[in-house]
Design a protein around this motif. Sequence first.
Motif, mmCIF file in Angstrom:
data_model
loop_
_atom_site.group_PDB
_atom_site.id
_atom_site.type_symbol
_atom_site.label_atom_id
_atom_site.label_comp_id
_atom_site.label_asym_id
_atom_site.label_seq_id
_atom_site.Cartn_x
_atom_site.Cartn_y
_atom_site.Cartn_z
ATOM 1 N N SER A 291 52.428 44.418 30.060
ATOM 2 C CA SER A 291 52.382 44.377 28.546
ATOM 3 C C SER A 291 50.988 43.692 28.075
ATOM 4 N N ILE A 292 50.862 42.399 28.517
ATOM 5 C CA ILE A 292 49.720 41.768 28.186
ATOM 6 C C ILE A 292 48.314 41.926 28.600
ATOM 7 N N GLY A 293 48.577 42.281 30.139
ATOM 8 C CA GLY A 293 47.356 42.885 30.853
ATOM 9 C C GLY A 293 46.854 43.927 30.305
ATOM 10 N N ALA A 294 47.620 45.060 30.066
ATOM 11 C CA ALA A 294 47.227 46.608 29.250
ATOM 12 C C ALA A 294 46.501 46.165 28.047
ATOM 13 N N GLU A 295 47.265 45.479 27.233
ATOM 14 C CA GLU A 295 46.556 45.132 25.890
ATOM 15 C C GLU A 295 45.221 44.361 26.015
ATOM 16 N N LEU A 296 45.309 43.510 26.923
ATOM 17 C CA LEU A 296 44.121 42.723 27.234
ATOM 18 C C LEU A 296 42.852 43.817 27.616
ATOM 19 N N CYS A 297 43.250 44.888 28.476
ATOM 20 C CA CYS A 297 42.319 45.959 29.073
ATOM 21 C C CYS A 297 41.781 46.835 27.715
ATOM 22 N N ARG A 298 42.406 47.100 26.938
ATOM 23 C CA ARG A 298 42.282 47.719 25.704
ATOM 24 C C ARG A 298 41.284 47.147 24.844
ATOM 25 N N GLN A 299 41.800 45.839 24.611
ATOM 26 C CA GLN A 299 40.846 45.099 23.850
ATOM 27 C C GLN A 299 39.305 44.677 24.464
ATOM 28 N N ILE A 300 39.224 44.797 25.738
ATOM 29 C CA ILE A 300 38.210 44.490 26.566
ATOM 30 C C ILE A 300 37.158 45.783 26.586
ATOM 31 N N ILE A 301 37.824 46.744 26.950
ATOM 32 C CA ILE A 301 36.998 47.957 26.784
ATOM 33 C C ILE A 301 36.224 48.177 25.630
ATOM 34 N N ALA A 302 36.609 47.850 24.380
ATOM 35 C CA ALA A 302 36.141 47.988 23.176
ATOM 36 C C ALA A 302 35.170 46.962 22.739
ATOM 37 N N GLN A 303 34.929 45.921 23.953
ATOM 38 C CA GLN A 303 33.856 45.120 23.716
ATOM 39 C C GLN A 303 32.609 45.457 24.588
ATOM 40 N N GLN A 304 32.565 46.629 25.289
ATOM 41 C CA GLN A 304 31.716 47.252 26.183
ATOM 42 C C GLN A 304 31.373 46.238 27.171
ATOM 43 N N PRO A 305 32.288 46.219 28.153
ATOM 44 C CA PRO A 305 31.667 45.594 29.393
ATOM 45 C C PRO A 305 30.939 46.632 30.231
ATOM 46 N N THR A 306 30.175 46.133 31.331
ATOM 47 C CA THR A 306 29.491 47.227 32.261
ATOM 48 C C THR A 306 30.625 47.831 32.973
ATOM 49 N N GLN A 307 31.582 46.807 33.509
ATOM 50 C CA GLN A 307 32.590 47.433 34.451
ATOM 51 C C GLN A 307 33.944 46.771 34.127
ATOM 52 N N LEU A 308 34.972 47.216 33.938
ATOM 53 C CA LEU A 308 36.279 46.672 33.911
ATOM 54 C C LEU A 308 37.201 47.061 35.109
ATOM 55 N N ILE A 309 37.563 46.308 35.779
ATOM 56 C CA ILE A 309 38.379 46.234 37.241
ATOM 57 C C ILE A 309 39.949 46.133 36.919
ATOM 58 N N LEU A 310 40.787 46.928 37.185
ATOM 59 C CA LEU A 310 42.183 46.810 36.956
ATOM 60 C C LEU A 310 42.791 46.593 38.166
ATOM 61 N N PHE A 311 43.370 45.156 38.110
ATOM 62 C CA PHE A 311 43.890 44.676 39.414
ATOM 63 C C PHE A 311 45.424 44.564 39.244
ATOM 64 N N GLU A 312 46.250 45.396 40.163
ATOM 65 C CA GLU A 312 47.575 45.532 39.686
ATOM 66 C C GLU A 312 48.296 45.915 41.060
ATOM 67 N N ALA A 313 49.340 45.429 41.042
ATOM 68 C CA ALA A 313 50.355 45.671 42.469
ATOM 69 C C ALA A 313 51.288 46.600 42.041
ATOM 70 N N SER A 314 51.589 47.182 40.894
ATOM 71 C CA SER A 314 52.406 48.271 40.736
ATOM 72 C C SER A 314 51.690 49.583 40.593
ATOM 73 N N GLU A 315 51.899 50.465 41.548
ATOM 74 C CA GLU A 315 51.081 51.944 41.452
ATOM 75 C C GLU A 315 51.242 52.536 40.160
ATOM 76 N N PHE A 316 52.412 52.655 39.817
ATOM 77 C CA PHE A 316 52.568 53.360 38.609
ATOM 78 C C PHE A 316 52.162 52.899 37.239
ATOM 79 N N ASN A 317 52.205 51.437 37.304
ATOM 80 C CA ASN A 317 51.565 50.960 36.101
ATOM 81 C C ASN A 317 49.851 50.812 36.162
ATOM 82 N N LEU A 318 49.450 50.854 37.301
ATOM 83 C CA LEU A 318 48.023 51.114 37.420
ATOM 84 C C LEU A 318 47.466 52.375 37.154
#
Length: 638
Positions: A291-318
């Motif tokens: 829940s928090i990780g996904a929202e962090l990703c949404r906020q992060i991508i809007a700030q235009q990083p060069t690369q966003l790495i999604l590290f996740e143990a759950s295949e479906f969530n990833l």
Amino acid sequence: MSFLEPLLGAHQSHKRLFTLAVDLSFIVAAFWGAVALISPITTALATPANWVVLAAVSLTSLAIFIRIGLYRAVLRYISSRAVGVVLSASLASTLSLYVFSHILPSTITWPSVLIYACYLLLGVGGSRVFIRALISAKQLQGAEPVIIYGAGSAGRQVATGLINSGEYHAAAFIDDDASLQGQMIMGINVYRRDQLPELIKSKGATKLLLAVPSATRAKRKQILSGLEPLSIKVLTIPCIADIVAGKHRIDELNEVDVADLLGRDAVDPVPELMQANIRDKVVLVTGAGGSIGAELCRQIIAQQPTQLILFEASEFNLYSIDKELNGIKKAQNLNCTITPVLGSVQNAERIGSVLHHFNVQTLYHAAAYKHVPLVEYNTIEGVENNVFGTLNTAQAAITHKVETFVLISTDKAVRPTNTMGASKRMSEMILQALAKHQKGTRFCMVRFGNVLGSSGSVVPLFRKQIASGGPITLTHYDITRYFMTIPEAAQLVIQAGAMGQGGDVFVLDMGEPVKIKDLATKMVHLSGLEVRDDANPYGDIEIQCTGLRPGEKLYEELLIGDNVQGTTHERIMTAQEQFLPYSQLRVTLEQLRLACNQFDCEQVRAILLAAPLEYQPQSNLVDLLWTSSKKYESNYVN
């Protein structure tokens, strides 16, 4: 209105031919009616030029009507724009009459032309309004009456959308603007808020639509507090931006956002703080699918990083968050590489390899087991994931020169009464100790309470229980919690991370704590239902107490001590918390790891109790595998 059924069910071309024939009859009737008022009808009928003028005007008018699109307007959806087309068509027909009456030796006079215009407009326009009114009346017969709170532009759009939907119809407007009260908008009366109880009875309304999308959370809370005692279900409309973007329809109705019940308006984020650790950097989020990780990703991508790495143990969530972020990237034309990586923070080599190969600069550590009873039932796994997962990730960050490391912590780390809270406080102490032990990676942690709508949150559970007719289950009638929306929490985490100097413990301002029973009661009332209890045995939904679960607190805290200081952000504070030097902490961690490897739950608890965590467990060991093995040993010995 049965005579309308064949017309409404006919093919579109047949409808247009029928409407054209009706308009022709109105032209003829208007022509002879106008002539008869000025000169004797017998004389007019005996004048050949009048017949020629009528023929010319009829053909010309119908040609004009067709040309300007009068027959493309669908009667059931006729609008003010269509009325304008009718007016233009009538004026054009009148002008043709004026021209032909002067060219040919007719008996048509200037007053006749004016009378013709009035008659034609009344016939052509009035017939369409009349048919539209009949259709609307027919639609209202099976439509449910609702009351719209808000007579502004959003409320008017909702009323229009409801007319076309046929499922509901607006029986009344409620508005706090005194200048609108007592007025009629779109044929619907506007009333004061204090007239609602009477309106609900007189109109037979069971639903109220809250159409104030621009109101602040504080204002919406005030409105909802006034609506709560009423026996009416409250629904809201989507915000106008979502409607314009095509995400929702204007007549799409939603349950009340529980965030509105809290009345807490989010503070606009500071752009410089949002961008500081993200813009043009390689960013990694552990637990990216939560829940928090996904929202962090949404906020992060809007700030235009060069690369966003999604590290996740759950295949479906990833898979889910990867697909969503790529959709955002495409829609907003963002230049960011999104990299989905399956892996667990318990695998030190895996997290180290990822940090090394992608040259990660900023790391947000959201991966953790957070469900209190489940961690109590799975003690060893909870400690290994929360404590040693954090240690693995932090040590890898130092080794591979990550610039900034931000830990997502919890209010349950303060004077913990459960294994989850104790493991998160231990995680905080690891980062505090490492921050003093080395000068490379900048460590900080952000502590906050519950977030609305997260996995395991009471809000979706209560909604489901209300929808199924109850009962609503509480662990204790007096239990209270701090709440915050997920987007606000994620924004504040990012901003706090940008302010960290090293070893900082940031605490988010969560507002006032909320009594969960009060929250449940409000949700029941705003669903148009009543709570069933001893005082109201015939109510709809019962609220039952099931008892506190293992490790659960009645009240949560955000601070261990009173030494809290403000920061440049009004919603972010910093706390000075005690910790062990890394040389001493390392001994404790080695003992804890050995106890975990030996699956010794009693020793794990003893070590956590001995550490300066202020850990005070409120239940016996309830680890499922541990208690099962003890029962087996006891039976074996006997």
